[in-house]
Design an enzyme around this catalytic site. Structure first.
Site, PDB file in Angstrom:
ATOM      1  N   SER A 148       0.847  -1.189   0.000  1.00 26.33           N
ATOM      2  CA  SER A 148       0.000   0.000   0.000  1.00 26.33           C
ATOM      3  C   SER A 148       0.886   1.244   0.000  1.00 26.33           C
ATOM      4  O   SER A 148       1.723   1.405  -0.891  1.00 26.33           O
ATOM      5  CB  SER A 148      -0.950  -0.041   1.194  1.00 26.33           C
ATOM      6  N   ARG A 183     -12.273   7.454   8.796  1.00 27.98           N
ATOM      7  CA  ARG A 183     -11.749   6.100   8.985  1.00 27.98           C
ATOM      8  C   ARG A 183     -12.740   5.053   8.498  1.00 27.98           C
ATOM      9  O   ARG A 183     -12.359   4.030   7.920  1.00 27.98           O
ATOM     10  CB  ARG A 183     -11.421   5.873  10.460  1.00 27.98           C
ATOM     11  N   ASP A 222      -8.619  -6.653  -4.890  1.00 24.07           N
ATOM     12  CA  ASP A 222      -8.309  -5.293  -4.455  1.00 24.07           C
ATOM     13  C   ASP A 222      -9.120  -4.273  -5.251  1.00 24.07           C
ATOM     14  O   ASP A 222      -8.968  -4.150  -6.464  1.00 24.07           O
ATOM     15  CB  ASP A 222      -6.814  -5.019  -4.618  1.00 24.07           C
ATOM     16  N   HIS A 248      -8.075  -4.951  -0.449  1.00 23.38           N
ATOM     17  CA  HIS A 248      -6.759  -4.342  -0.314  1.00 23.38           C
ATOM     18  C   HIS A 248      -6.047  -4.779   0.962  1.00 23.38           C
ATOM     19  O   HIS A 248      -4.826  -4.971   0.961  1.00 23.38           O
ATOM     20  CB  HIS A 248      -6.902  -2.820  -0.340  1.00 23.38           C
ATOM     21  N   ASP A 249      -6.781  -4.949   2.031  1.00 26.59           N
ATOM     22  CA  ASP A 249      -6.161  -5.361   3.296  1.00 26.59           C
ATOM     23  C   ASP A 249      -5.625  -6.783   3.262  1.00 26.59           C
ATOM     24  O   ASP A 249      -5.045  -7.248   4.248  1.00 26.59           O
ATOM     25  CB  ASP A 249      -7.161  -5.225   4.446  1.00 26.59           C
TER      26      ASP A 249
END
Length: 652
Positions: free
Chosen positions: A376, A505, A601, A630-631
Site C-alpha cells: 500500500s 476512517r 483489491d 486491499h487489506d
C-alpha cells in the site's frame, strides 16, 4: 449517526445501491485528470466534489441551510458506484501472454465467471455463494474484544548499531493474527506505539517542494535557516527532520544482509505489530539471516517529525493556553506547547524515502540493501527506493529532465551541473547530481559499482496515485473538514473534530475491503434480533463494526496528521520531475522486482501491478488470493510470506 444539534453537520454513509457501468470507471480514471498539487484542496478532485455538492440543489436541498451536512454523503455517493464496478469486474488491456500469465496464478473462488482474451482479463467477478453463512457477531459493546489482533510486543527487543544490532526473539511470543475467514472482520494492526530509535538529519532538510508551489527562497539559505532564529516557518524545509525506526537481527560483516520494510498509511516502525507473523527465525523476515529495518514516515504521529511535533522557534517558555484562538494563532497541543499543526509543510513520498536512505547509510552505516518490501503506502515507498536506489541513470541525462534541475524548477536547487555520474551513497553532491534523481544512490560492492538496493517487493500499489485513489482520500478529508470543530485545522486540542475523523476512517475501512467480504462477514445480520429490521434505528452488525473502527482510530491518530498523511500519499508519482512519464522511469529499474497484487483489491486493482511489471525489465507478478480486498496484504500473511521467501531465496 447524526447529531442532535441542528447547527452541526450530520455525518452518515449513503445506502445508495452500488451499481455502475464501464462509463463510470472510465470517468474515474480518465476524466478526472491527475492534476494535483501538494495542497489537495486545489486539485481537480476537490473541484469535482464541489460540483457534486452543488448538484444537491436539483433535489430541492439547500446545502447552505444544512451547514454543508449533505456535501460529504453526496461526494461519497459519487465515488462509491465506481468502486463496486471495479470490484465486480477488474479488467485490463494487457497483452494475451500477460493475461495468460496472470490467469494461471488464479484459483477458483466459488465458481466465479472469468474470461481470458487477447484484449483483457477479468480477474474478479461478482460471486453469488448460496452456501455462505451469515455469522452472528456480538453486540456493539463487546465487539472490540472479539477483534483478533496480535499484541506481539512483549518479548521483542529492538536495538540499533550502537549495541551490535542484536535481537532477542521468542517465536512463541509473536501471536499469529487471525486469517480473513474467521468469524469477525479481522483488524490490520496490533498494539501501536512510538517505540524505537530516532535518526535526525544533521542540517535543515530541503523537501522536494523547496522552491515550488510558492515556496521561493530569496536570499539563498537565509530563509531556510530562519526556523532557528525567528518564529516564521521556512517553506519547503524541515528543521529538525527526524524519523523513527526499529531494527531486528544482526548485521553481517559486509553490512549487506539488510531487509528494509516500509509500512502503510497508519502504520508504525514496530514491525511486530502488523506483520508479526512474517518476523522471526525461519520466517520471511528471518532474523537469523537478515538484519531487518523498519522505518517510520515523515508526518507520522509515531515518533517522526509531524504535525504534532514541537514548532521550530518556540520553547517551553512559550507555552500558552491550549486554544485555537491564541494571540499568535499558533497551533498548540493540550499542554499549550506550540506545534506545527496545519502549518506542517507539504511532504512527498520521495521526501520520506530519501530521509530513510540517508538514515540507512549514515546512521546504520549499511553498505547495500538486499531487498526493500512494503504494501500500500509502503509499496509506494518501495517504488521510490527502486527509482532512487535501484535504477540505472539514463544515458545522456541526469534523471531530472533536460534542465538538470532536481525537479524543483527554480534557481535555488540543491545542486546544479550537467555531469551524468551517479551520486554514491552518502557522497556530497559537489555540483554533480541532484536529489530525487533516477539512480541517485549507488554503492561499491564486490569490486563493482551497483545500485544501493539489490531487489524489491512492492505490494498492492501502482506507479502513481490515480484520480480514483485521490478521490477516496479526498472524501475522507472532506468528512474531517465538514466537522464544525475543524475550524480550518485551527481547532481546540481539547475538543478535536473526532466525528469527522471517525467517519473518514469508516470510509477508508470500506475501501480496504470488498462487497463479497462484507457480505460474508455481516450479510444483513443485526446485533439485536429484537430490534427493527430496517430504518434509522436498525442495529446492523456492519454499522456496529464501522462505528467501532471509527472510535478505535481516535485513540491513535489525530485529524491533522491524517489529512497530511493522505496528502503525502496522493503525492505518489514516480514520473514527476524526472524528465518523462512513469513508464519511462520504470524502464530504468533493472534490479529484480517481485510485484504482489491482490485479486480482489478495489483500491489498487491488479491492473496497476500489471503496469508495473510491464514497465520494469526484470519484474514478475504474483497474485494473493483473498476476498479481503486491499487489506489482504496484511491479513493473508501466509501467502505474502510464501511469495517473499521464495523471491528472497531466488536472488543474491
Amino acid at each position: 449517526s447524526s447529531s442532535s444539534s441542528s447547527s452541526s453537520p450530520s455525518f452518515f454513509l449513503t445506502s445508495r445501491t452500488l451499481l455502475s457501468s464501464s462509463n463510470n470507471a472510465y470517468m474515474s480514471s480518465n476524466f478526472l485528470t491527475r492534476t494535483i498539487s501538494s495542497s489537495s484542496t486545489n486539485n481537480m478532485i476537490s473541484q469535482y466534489y464541489n460540483h457534486a455538492s452543488k448538484r444537491l440543489k436539483t433535489f430541492g436541498i439547500d446545502d447552505h441551510s444544512t451547514s454543508g451536512s449533505m456535501e460529504v454523503p453526496r461526494q461519497l455517493a459519487m465515488m462509491m458506484p465506481v468502486m463496486t464496478a471495479t470490484s465486480s469486474s477488474l479488467t485490463t488491456s494487457s497483452s494475451n501472454d500477460n493475461c495468460l500469465r496472470v490467469a494461471s496464478n488464479l484459483t477458483p473462488l466459488s465458481s466465479p465467471t472469468r474470461a481470458v482474451s487477447s484484449s483483457s482479463c477479468s480477474f474478479y467477478s461478482t460471486i453469488t455463494d448460496a452456501a455462505a453463512k451469515t455469522t452472528t457477531l456480538p453486540k456493539p459493546t463487546p465487539l472490540a474484544s472479539t477483534t483478533a489482533t496480535a499484541d506481539a510486543t512483549a518479548n521483542i527487543t529492538t536495538t540499533t548499531a550502537s549495541n551490535s544490532n542484536n535481537i532477542t526473539t521468542n517465536p512463541t511470543s509473536i501471536t499469529i493474527r487471525s486469517k480473513s475467514n474467521d468469524a469477525a472482520m479481522d483488524d490490520e494492526y496490533g498494539a501501536m506505539n512510538s517505540s524505537g530509535e530516532t535518526y535526525t538529519y544533521p542540517s535543515p532538510y530541503k523537501l522536494e517542494s523547496f522552491g515550488t508551489f510558492g515556496h521561493n527562497c530569496s536570499g539563498g539559505n537565509a530563509m531556510m535557516m530562519s526556523a532557528t532564529t525567528t518564529r516564521s516557518l521556512p517553506r519547503g524545509v524541515l528543521d529538525p527532520a527526524f524519523v523513527n525506526y526499529n531494527t531486528y537481527g544482526t548485521m553481517n560483516d559486509a553490512r549487506d544482509n539488510v531487509l528494509v520494510i516500509c509500512h502503510a498509511l497508519t502504520g508504525n516502525a514496530s514491525l511486530e505489530a502488523w506483520w508479526g507473523e512474517l518476523l522471526g527465525p525461519g520466517k520471511a523476515f528471518d532474523t537469523d539471516r537478515y538484519f531487518v529495518v523498519c522505518c517510520n514516515i515523515l508526518g507520522s504521529c509515531y515518533g517522526s517529525v509531524g504535525p504534532s511535533s514541537s514548532r521550530p522557534g518556540y520553547d517551553e517558555e512559550d507555552a500558552g493556553a491550549p486554544s485555537s484562538s491564541s494571540d499568535d494563532d499558533v497551533p498548540r497541543d493540550k499542554s499549550g506547547r506550540a506545534i506545527y499543526g496545519m502549518d506542517y509543510p507539504d511532504v512527498s513520498v520521495r521526501d520520506t524515502v530519501r530521509l530513510q536512505l540517508l538514515m540507512l547509510k549514515h546512521e546504520l552505516k549499511i553498505n547495500s540493501i538486499k531487498c526493500v518490501i512494503g504494501g500500500s503506502f509502503g509499496g509506494m515507498q518501495v517504488m521510490e527506493y527502486c527509482v532512487m536506489a535501484g535504477a540505472n541513470r539514463p544515458v545522456g541525462g541526469n534523471g531530472h529532465g533536460s534542465n538538470g534541475s532536481n525537479g524543483n524548477n527554480n534557481n535555488n536547487n540543491l545542486v546544479s551541473g550537467t555531469t551524468t555520474r551517479p551520486l554514491f551513497v552518502g557522497e556530497k553532491s559537489g555540483g554533480a547530481v541532484g536529489p530525487y534523481g533516477i539512480g541517485e544512490f549507488v554503492t561499491k560492492r564486490n569490486g563493482r559499482i551497483e545500485p544501493f538496493v539489490r531487489s524489491a517487493v512492492p505490494i498492492a500499489c501502482g506507479a502513481q496515485h490515480t484520480a480514483w485513489q485521490i478521490s477516496i482520500s479526498e472524501t475522507q478529508r472532506q468528512a474531517i473538514y465538514a466537522d464544525p470543530k475543524w475550524r480550518g485545522g485551527r481547532y481546540d486540542p481539547r475538543d478535536p473534530p473526532n466525528a469527522g475523523l471517525s467517519v473518514a476512517r469508516q470510509v477508508a475501512m470500506v475501501s480496504y475491503r470488498t462487497p463479497l467480504g462484507y457480505h460474508k462477514k455481516f450479510g444483513r445480520a443485526l446485533t439485536d434480533e429484537s430490534g427493527p429490521s430496517y430504518g434509522s434505528k436498525a442495529p446492523w452488525q456492519v454499522k456496529s463494526y464501522l462505528e467501532y473502527q471509527g472510535r478505535k482510530f481516535l485513540d491513535r491518530f489525530d485529524p491533522v496528521t491524517y489529512v497530511k498523511l493522505t496528502e503525502q500519499m496522493d503525492s505518489h508519482d514516480i514520473g514527476r520531475g524526472r524528465g518523462g512519464s512513469a513508464e519511462n522511469v520504470l524502464a530504468n529499474v533493472e534490479i529484480p522486482v517481485c510485484v504482489l497484487g491482490i485479486d480482489s483489491d478495489v483500491l489498487y486493482p491488479l491492473r496497476e501491478q500489471e503496469e508495473l511489471v510491464r514497465g520494469m525489465p526484470n519484474a514478475e507478478l504474483k497474485i494473493i488470493h483473498s476476498d479481503a480486498g486491499h487489506d489482504g496484504f496484511l491479513l493473508e500473511q501466509d501467502q505474502v510470506a510464501a511469495h517473499i521467501k521464495s523471491f528472497l531465496y531466488s536472488y543474491d
